[in-house]
Scaffold this active site. Structure first.
Site, PDB file in Angstrom:
ATOM      1  N   GLY A 293      -1.680   2.900  -1.779  1.00 41.59           N
ATOM      2  CA  GLY A 293      -1.384   3.969  -0.821  1.00 41.59           C
ATOM      3  C   GLY A 293      -2.609   4.796  -0.537  1.00 41.59           C
ATOM      4  CG  ASN A 294      -3.328   6.603   2.913  1.00 40.79           C
ATOM      5  OD1 ASN A 294      -2.840   7.684   3.216  1.00 40.79           O
ATOM      6  ND2 ASN A 294      -3.072   5.487   3.583  1.00 40.79           N
TER       7      ASN A 294
END
Ligand code: CTP
Length: 409
Positions: free
Chosen positions: A208-209
């Site tokens: 993810g980020n």
């Protein structure tokens, strides 16, 4: 603020009692105007008790005070909930056959409609045409929520939650000096992607980020305030999605790509505020990846995700699409150039019309409430810098988009 709260004749009228409470508890003075039909659902005693103001729906009550004119003239905001198909039709055609529609004709204040009706009635071309007309004239018409309706049926047509209507109403009432001007995007459809994509590795893990989605939500709210219809494609968000949008929830870059390319076909503006993962795992394990006794570490092979922004530009070239496509970029600058130089190269490479450049240093912009951006324009206009809260920056970006749309007409 003086608010006129018009209540239409639908079962959802009971939920409007909570909306009224939210307004009064926030210190606003509310005059409720229930239509004749709505009294079948909620009686005037409820409205009088909760608002502390007398109720009438007759043009002929207190004729000496010319109520239908005075209420409209004095209102700072008019909210209609539930807005039934009948009420939307009467408002769109400019009828004034009761106190509420009379007030609507007199008032020059921002107007917000929160529709509620059966799905078939909402989707009927007559209702859709009325909604389009009201939006064109600058009114904010929320998208109804999707879910269970009065009977066993379900679909779009539910009244949005009182908290959502409350938040949207306050936005609609913002003074017209804010950018972009109230109603300046009326009749326009804007697709906004927001949040960070998540690329699965196995059933429990993902890449993810740190994107919070706050900027995308602020952009949607600014677009709604300016009268646009907003399609909001949400990857993972740390904040609730905005009220009053047509919401599509996605997880991965590939899902985001599919939704974006489809929705970009027939809208006026596409804003790619989502943080899209550039890579995904080449193969996703069906079962949880376990630690191994032999001490071998798992190897994750990554492959490139498509560049959705560049594909949307390509799709527009081939099939037509949004008049304005906006990209976002976060740049630190390095040996090869300043953030601005990187931004200008990215604008060219992606082929979009505007690029909103975030200069990021070591203190990340992700999740913060304030930001500073420079808006680069492929049309050659001078770069414009905006700083402040994400919602202030969103207004400047939307004003720039409104100007570009005006220029492209
Ligand atoms: N974007 C996209 N699809 C991707 C990656 C990014 O549509 N696979 C969009 C983002 O939503 C944003 C813009 O492209 O509007 C810029 O994203 P960024 O990641 O900064 O650009 P990259 O092309 O990945 O450039 P670089 O990695 O060289 O910084």
């Amino acid at each position: 603020m003086r608010i006129v709260l018009g209540v239409g004749g639908g079962i959802a009228a009971y939920k409007v009692a909570s909306l009224l409470r939210l307004f009064t508890e926030a210190g606003h003075s509310v005059t409720v105007i229930p239509t004749e039909a709505s009294r079948q659902f909620v009686g005037t005693a409820t409205w009088e008790a909760l608002s502390g103001n007398p109720i009438s729906n007759s043009v002929f009550d207190a004729v000496d005070q010319v109520r239908h004119v005075r209420l409209g003239q004095e209102a700072d905001l008019v909210v209609i909930a539930p807005a039934t198909a009948d009420l939307l039709a009467r408002a769109a055609s400019g009828m004034a056959n009761d106190l509420l529609t009379g007030t609507l004709l007199v008032s020059r204040a921002p107007v917000l409609f929160a529709p509620a009706m059966h799905t078939e009635m909402w989707l009927h071309p007559a209702t859709q045409a009325n909604v389009a007309l009201l939006r064109e004239r600058g009114a904010v018409v929320l998208e109804p929520a999707v879910g269970r309706l009065t009977g066993a049926d379900s679909g779009p047509g539910r009244l949005p939650e009182p908290e959502e209507i409350f938040a949207a109403a306050l936005r609609a009432a913002e003074p017209s000096t804010t950018f972009p001007a109230h109603g300046s995007l009326s009749g326009r459809t804007i697709t906004i992607t927001a949040g960070g994509t998540r690329e699965p590795l196995d059933p429990v893990r993902f890449l993810g980020n740190r994107s919070s989605g706050k900027q995308g939500v602020a952009l949607a709210e600014a677009a709604l305030s300016a009268g646009a219809s907003v399609r909001f494609i949400a990857a993972h968000l740390e904040v609730p999605p905005p009220a009053g949008v047509d919401l599509t929830v996605v997880e991965t870059a590939l899902e985001l790509r599919e939704a974006t390319l489809q929705q970009a076909r027939d809208c006026d503006v596409l804003i790619m505020a989502a943080a899209v993962a550039d890579f995904r795992a080449q193969s996703v394990s069906d079962t949880k990846v376990k630690k191994r006794d032999d001490g071998e570490n798992p190897v994750i092979v990554l492959e490139r995700n498509p560049d959705i922004l560049a594909e949307a530009v390509e799709q527009r070239r081939n099939l037509g699409g949004p008049a304005v496509i906006v990209g976002f970029a976060a740049e630190t600058g390095d040996d090869e150039g300043t953030p601005l130089a990187h931004g200008e190269r990215k604008l060219k490479r992606k082929g979009c019309d505007l690029l909103v450049l975030n200069r990021v240093g070591r203190s990340l912009v992700f999740g913060q409430d304030t930001t500073e951006v420079t808006i680069l324009d492929a049309g050659g206009a001078e770069p414009e810098t905006a700083a402040g809260s994400k919602s202030e920056v969103a207004k400047v970006v939307l004003a720039r988009i409104a100007a570009s749309l005006g220029a492209s007409n």
